[in-house]
Design a protein around this motif. Structure first.
Motif, short mmCIF file in Angstrom:
data_model
loop_
_atom_site.label_atom_id
_atom_site.label_comp_id
_atom_site.label_asym_id
_atom_site.label_seq_id
_atom_site.Cartn_x
_atom_site.Cartn_y
_atom_site.Cartn_z
N MET A 1 85.12 37.74 32.41
CA MET A 1 84.68 38.97 33.02
C MET A 1 84.22 39.97 31.95
N PHE A 2 84.85 39.94 30.78
CA PHE A 2 84.44 40.85 29.72
C PHE A 2 83.01 40.57 29.27
N ALA A 3 82.65 39.28 29.23
CA ALA A 3 81.29 38.92 28.80
C ALA A 3 80.25 39.49 29.76
N ALA A 4 80.51 39.40 31.06
CA ALA A 4 79.56 39.95 32.05
C ALA A 4 79.49 41.46 31.95
N SER A 5 80.62 42.11 31.71
CA SER A 5 80.62 43.57 31.58
C SER A 5 79.83 44.01 30.35
N ALA A 6 80.05 43.33 29.24
CA ALA A 6 79.32 43.66 28.02
C ALA A 6 77.82 43.38 28.20
N ARG A 7 77.49 42.25 28.83
CA ARG A 7 76.09 41.92 29.08
C ARG A 7 75.42 42.98 29.95
N ASN A 8 76.10 43.40 31.00
CA ASN A 8 75.52 44.40 31.90
C ASN A 8 75.44 45.77 31.24
N ALA A 9 76.39 46.10 30.36
CA ALA A 9 76.31 47.37 29.63
C ALA A 9 75.10 47.37 28.71
N VAL A 10 74.91 46.28 27.99
CA VAL A 10 73.75 46.17 27.10
C VAL A 10 72.46 46.17 27.92
N GLY A 11 72.47 45.45 29.03
CA GLY A 11 71.29 45.40 29.90
C GLY A 11 71.01 46.70 30.60
N CYS A 12 72.01 47.55 30.76
CA CYS A 12 71.82 48.87 31.37
C CYS A 12 71.37 49.89 30.33
N LEU A 13 71.91 49.80 29.14
CA LEU A 13 71.53 50.74 28.09
C LEU A 13 70.11 50.47 27.58
N GLY A 14 69.69 49.22 27.60
CA GLY A 14 68.33 48.89 27.16
C GLY A 14 67.27 49.65 27.94
N PRO A 15 67.24 49.55 29.28
CA PRO A 15 66.25 50.32 30.05
C PRO A 15 66.43 51.84 29.91
N ALA A 16 67.66 52.30 29.72
CA ALA A 16 67.88 53.74 29.53
C ALA A 16 67.24 54.22 28.23
N VAL A 17 67.39 53.44 27.17
CA VAL A 17 66.78 53.81 25.89
C VAL A 17 65.26 53.67 25.97
N ILE A 18 64.78 52.65 26.68
CA ILE A 18 63.33 52.51 26.87
C ILE A 18 62.78 53.73 27.60
N SER A 19 63.46 54.18 28.64
CA SER A 19 63.02 55.38 29.38
C SER A 19 63.03 56.60 28.48
N ALA A 20 64.08 56.75 27.69
CA ALA A 20 64.17 57.90 26.80
C ALA A 20 63.05 57.88 25.76
N ARG A 21 62.73 56.72 25.26
CA ARG A 21 61.68 56.63 24.24
C ARG A 21 60.29 56.82 24.84
N LEU A 22 60.08 56.38 26.08
CA LEU A 22 58.77 56.52 26.69
C LEU A 22 58.55 57.86 27.37
N PHE A 23 59.57 58.37 28.05
CA PHE A 23 59.39 59.56 28.89
C PHE A 23 60.15 60.79 28.40
N GLY A 24 60.96 60.66 27.38
CA GLY A 24 61.75 61.79 26.91
C GLY A 24 63.15 61.76 27.48
N GLY A 25 63.97 62.71 27.07
CA GLY A 25 65.38 62.73 27.43
C GLY A 25 65.69 63.03 28.88
#
Length: 93
Positions: free
Chosen positions: A1-25
């Protein structure tokens, strides 16, 4: 279960950082939840198995989900940072 949580955290932060870099904070949070809706609503095949792209609902050991999360994470840091909008510059002063 920890692996899925870590994977989903990384997969959730990736699009958030992409949004921040493309559209601002300000609207940085929009892309991340936008990846979960389609996965939850449309991410299951007729035989009740997850689609290859439905990373949040994949089995914890699914390699495709880990690969997609890693690609999102690496893409996020490969993009150049967005320039602050005039409204954000005015707020910072």
């Amino acid at each position: 279960m920890f692996a899925a949580s870590a994977r989903n955290a990384v997969g959730c932060l990736g699009p958030a950082v992409i949004s921040a870099r493309l559209f601002g904070g300000g609207p940085a949070w929009l892309l991340s939840p936008g990846t979960y809706g389609p996965a939850l609503l449309l991410g299951v095949n007729e035989d009740n198995t997850p689609e290859w792209w439905a990373r949040p609902i994949e089995h914890p050991t699914a390699r495709s989900a880990a690969t997609i999360a890693t690609v999102l994470w690496l893409t996020a840091f490969a993009l150049p940072a967005a320039q602050p909008r005039p409204e954000e510059r005015a707020e910072a002063v």
